[in-house]
Write an enzyme that holds these catalytic residues in place. Structure first.
Site, short mmCIF file in Angstrom:
data_model
loop_
_atom_site.label_atom_id
_atom_site.label_comp_id
_atom_site.label_asym_id
_atom_site.label_seq_id
_atom_site.Cartn_x
_atom_site.Cartn_y
_atom_site.Cartn_z
N GLU A 1 0.81 -1.22 0.00
CA GLU A 1 0.00 0.00 0.00
C GLU A 1 0.84 1.27 0.00
OE1 GLU A 1 -3.02 2.35 -0.45
OE2 GLU A 1 -3.41 0.20 -0.24
N GLU A 2 1.95 1.27 0.75
CA GLU A 2 2.69 2.52 0.95
C GLU A 2 4.09 2.54 0.33
OE1 GLU A 2 0.69 4.49 1.78
OE2 GLU A 2 -0.72 3.62 3.19
N SER B 1 -10.09 10.54 -0.12
CA SER B 1 -8.96 9.98 0.62
C SER B 1 -8.26 11.12 1.39
CB SER B 1 -8.02 9.23 -0.32
OG SER B 1 -7.11 8.43 0.41
N ASP C 1 -14.17 -0.73 2.72
CA ASP C 1 -12.86 -0.09 2.56
C ASP C 1 -11.86 -0.73 3.52
OD1 ASP C 1 -10.69 1.66 2.34
OD2 ASP C 1 -11.96 3.41 2.07
N HIS D 1 -11.79 1.17 -1.21
CA HIS D 1 -11.38 2.57 -1.06
C HIS D 1 -11.62 3.39 -2.33
CE1 HIS D 1 -9.40 5.95 0.71
NE2 HIS D 1 -8.45 5.97 -0.19
#
Length: 738
Positions: A199-200, A602, A677, A709
């Site tokens: 994800e990051e 977001s 989400d 999301h």
């Protein structure tokens, strides 16, 4: 509390003239931008360019195509519907696509070339096919059963993949499948990247082949100590109770190991990642001669990043590069090894701007490859024979993306040669040998055009010219396409902020118009750019709004002084800058300062709530989609990069929440969130709902069953934009445009 459904009756978007955009057309086929292509690759032999393309009747159903450079012909290589008529994706694959932001796509999502350029590996719906380019209709099924992350080995001897948390290889000579790991189950995963890495850190793979096929380095992680976020995923016909290992800021992360396995014998070695186990393994790769495994270790506080070389025979280690920062160190994909042990290329922000450096194999800097008051985006290619290094940058214009070349010997580090020439946005894909590249270019008036070019930028041929002629889907709307204006203003600390504006359809400078301000505002993305834009922005301008964007401090593709301004207090300077932008708008003679609306998703949803909380006297209405409302609820790697741990920055976390400022929220608000989400958990919105109800604040709410999301389902996406348009029409009341 009113529901957002009550405003649907106000929708009047469908009354536009035949030449103006409608929401129905925005979400219909064929795609308004024309024959878009994705996943462009030049075959290893340089004979063809392959790409994925949607269908005229379904732009999200991807097939595999090729452009033959010899005869300049284009043909569909693989029809995704022939391989798999109906897709049934595993939960693991759905989650992977959500991380990669490809959840809306169907059919062939990715593919890879064999090193000889004769075969393609194509995964689809959990199955794995080997395609002979000469006989593409004779697809060979080589693996099935929830296959993820497949690869052809660098020498072409093997196919590898992950299935059910274990790493597998297939010997292509014998067809024999072998499990290289067998203990993957429960919280233990082999060959995969953990949640925060995907994800990051944009680390979508968990294993790495040696160039000579002799070994595979793979991640092995155990998430047993990661706290369980117990949440509901609410669908139209059921509710699933999900126990997700989700490491929120300050929580324990997964324990990650790095191992090397022999694909023939299965013999495994463990690489020592150091005495401190609470670290991030952010990248791994092999040297060109396969004798060294290079891994990047980032400290938990992200203030130190090390590139470490491991001798694959003895497992002895040496730290080659150490990057440090007072705020955070950035992760990059710019590591390249030169042949013959001549060194490696690495990018660094050590001067405050991102530049390329050439190191020897002992970790000593030989010289800078780029230098100056500008920075690179990423390394694109290295042509050792010609002594050239290619990279992308916004050197000549912050809002543009261009491709440049410098010499490998560093003699022109401060004077790179611009290879792409047209102003606007260029995404380029180079052949492995650097002898040609594929250029995807657009600007606000021209949808993406794809050409094949020589290294000096001279055109060889068009792959997709995509001109807006009578046959183009956008042709009937071209006459009402509105120009995008760009400008700058100053932040409170004197730094330059860039903005873009689309003035309304049939603009009359004597009138006063409402504003649709679209924001993201968070670190990473650049929102103001000179490229083909979001058609919803154009639609809103045609509905009678001034459409405005501003890149506040913290936004991407800028120097560290600009991005670091957000450190330890997310939302502070970002909101200051956006409010300054709203003040700028209010001073324009054609803007009605009492009819300004803000939208964001977001991080942009967080920004919308903060802006309404701190600027309700300037903002009439806002739409907040999937917002983070409390940074203590978001994941470790992202949040702690900018905020440190909650225990080390209590004041910053307290002030960064929406709840610290929500008493000031007086404007009209629409909250939107997907009910499944797994990134920005729905808890963020339920906490916001509770806070607003307790304060007696009226607002509107729209939730989407089963939506993640991105709310990527096509019908849901159309519904989202329908309700946004209706909400702003209700509260900002643009004049009807005839």
């Amino acid at each position: 509390m009113r529901t957002a459904l009550s405003i649907l009756a106000l929708l009047a978007a469908g009354t536009a003239s035949a030449d103006r955009l409608t929401l129905d057309r925005l979400h219909s086929d064929p795609a308004l931008a024309g024959n878009g292509v994705r996943a462009l690759k030049v075959s290893p032999d340089g004979a063809r360019v392959t790409f994925l393309r949607g269908r005229p009747d379904n732009q999200f159903q991807m097939d595999l195509w090729e452009f033959n450079l010899k005869d300049k012909s284009t043909r569909r290589l693989v029809d995704s519907k022939v391989l798999v008529a109906e897709e049934n994706l595993s939960d693991a694959e759905k989650a992977r696509r959500e991380r990669e932001r490809t959840a809306a796509l169907k059919g062939i999502i990715n593919y890879s070339w064999s090193p000889d350029g004769k075969r393609l590996l194509v995964p689809i719906a959990g199955n794995l096919y080997l395609i002979e380019v000469a006989k593409p209709d004779a697809a060979r099924l080589v693996a099935s059963g929830n296959v993820t992350d497949p690869k052809i080995s660098p020498k072409g001897k093997y196919v590898s993949f992950v299935r059910d948390q274990n790493l597998y290889v297939i010997d292509l000579a014998t067809g024999k499948e072998k499990a290289l790991t067998t203990d993957g189950k429960g919280t233990l995963h082999n060959g995969e990247a953990e949640f925060v890495a995907q994800e990051e850190m944009h680390q979508y793979t968990g294993y790495y082949w040696a160039p000579d096929d002799s070994s595979i380095a793979y991640r092995r992680y155990d998430e047993a100590q990661v706290p369980v976020a117990r949440r509901f995923e609410i669908y139209a016909d059921r509710t699933d109770v999900i126990e997700q290992r989700y490491p929120a800021a300050g929580d324990k992360n997964a324990i990650v190991e790095l191992r090397i396995v022999d694909p023939v014998t299965g013999a495994t070695k463990e690489v020592d990642l150091g005495p401190e186990k609470d670290i991030y393994l952010v990248r791994a790769d092999f040297s060109a001669d396969s004798k060294k495994l290079l891994f990047q270790r980032q400290a938990r506080d992200q203030k130190k990043l090390e590139l470490i070389a491991v001798d694959t025979a003895t497992l002895t280690q040496k730290v080659l590069v150490t990057e440090t920062a007072k705020t955070w160190t950035d992760i990059n994909d710019d590591l390249r090894f030169l042949s013959g042990g001549k060194g490696f290329i690495w990018s660094s922000h050590r001067t405050g701007r991102n530049h390329l450096y050439l190191f020897d194999m002992d970790g000593n800097v030989k010289h800078a490859l780029t230098r100056g008051d500008w920075g690179i985006d990423n390394l694109l290619a290295v042509d050792e024979g010609a002594g050239k290094v290619y990279f992308s940058s916004n050197k000549d214009a912050i809002i543009d993306k261009q491709t440049y070349a410098v010499s490998l010997d560093g003699r022109d580090a401060d004077k790179p040669k611009r290879v792409t020439q047209a102003d606007g946005w260029h995404d380029t894909t180079f052949a492995r040998n650097g002898q040609l590249f594929v250029d995807t270019w657009s600007d606000p008036a021209n949808p993406p055009q794809v050409s094949i070019r020589k290294p000096d930028g001279a055109i060889l041929t068009w792959l997709e010219k995509n001109e807006i002629n009578e046959a183009h889907p956008y042709y009937r709307y071209k006459s009402d396409h509105l120009p995008v204006e760009y400008g700058t203003m100053q932040a409170s600390d004197g730094q330059t902020l860039y903005w873009s504006m689309i003035k309304p359809y049939r603009f009359d400078p004597a009138k006063k118009y409402p504003v649709y301000l679209s924001t993201y505002g968070g670190p990473g993305p650049q929102y103001v750019s000179r490229k083909w834009g979001d058609p919803f922005d154009m639609f809103m301008a045609q509905q009678g709004y001034v459409v405005f964007r501003l890149d506040n401090r913290g936004s991407g593709r800028r120097e560290r002084a600009f991005t670091d301004a957000i450190y330890r207090n997310l939302g502070k300077v970002e909101v200051e800058d956006q409010l300054a932008g709203i003040d700028f708008l209010g001073k324009q003679s054609f803007v009605d300062p009492k009819r300004i609306g803000v939208y964001g998703w977001s991080y942009g949803g967080f920004m919308t709530l903060r802006l309404l909380s701190q600027g309700s006297d300037k903002i009439a209405a806002g739409v907040s989609g999937a917002p983070v409302t409390d940074w203590a609820l978001y994941d470790t790697h992202y949040t702690e990069r900018f905020m440190d741990k909650p225990s080390d920055n209590k004041a910053g976390y307290a002030d960064s929440t929406v709840f610290a400022h929500v008493d000031g929220l007086k404007s009209n608000l629409l909250l939107i969130h997907g009910m499944a989400d797994d990134n920005v958990l729905f808890t963020n919105t339920t906490k916001m709902v509770d806070a607003l109800v307790n304060r007696g604040v009226q607002f509107e709410l729209m939730t989407y069953p089963g939506a993640k999301h991105g709310v990527s389902d096509r019908k849901q996406k159309k519904h989202v934009q329908t309700i946004i348009e209706a909400f702003f029409r209700k509260h900002l009341k643009p004049d009807t445009v005839q």
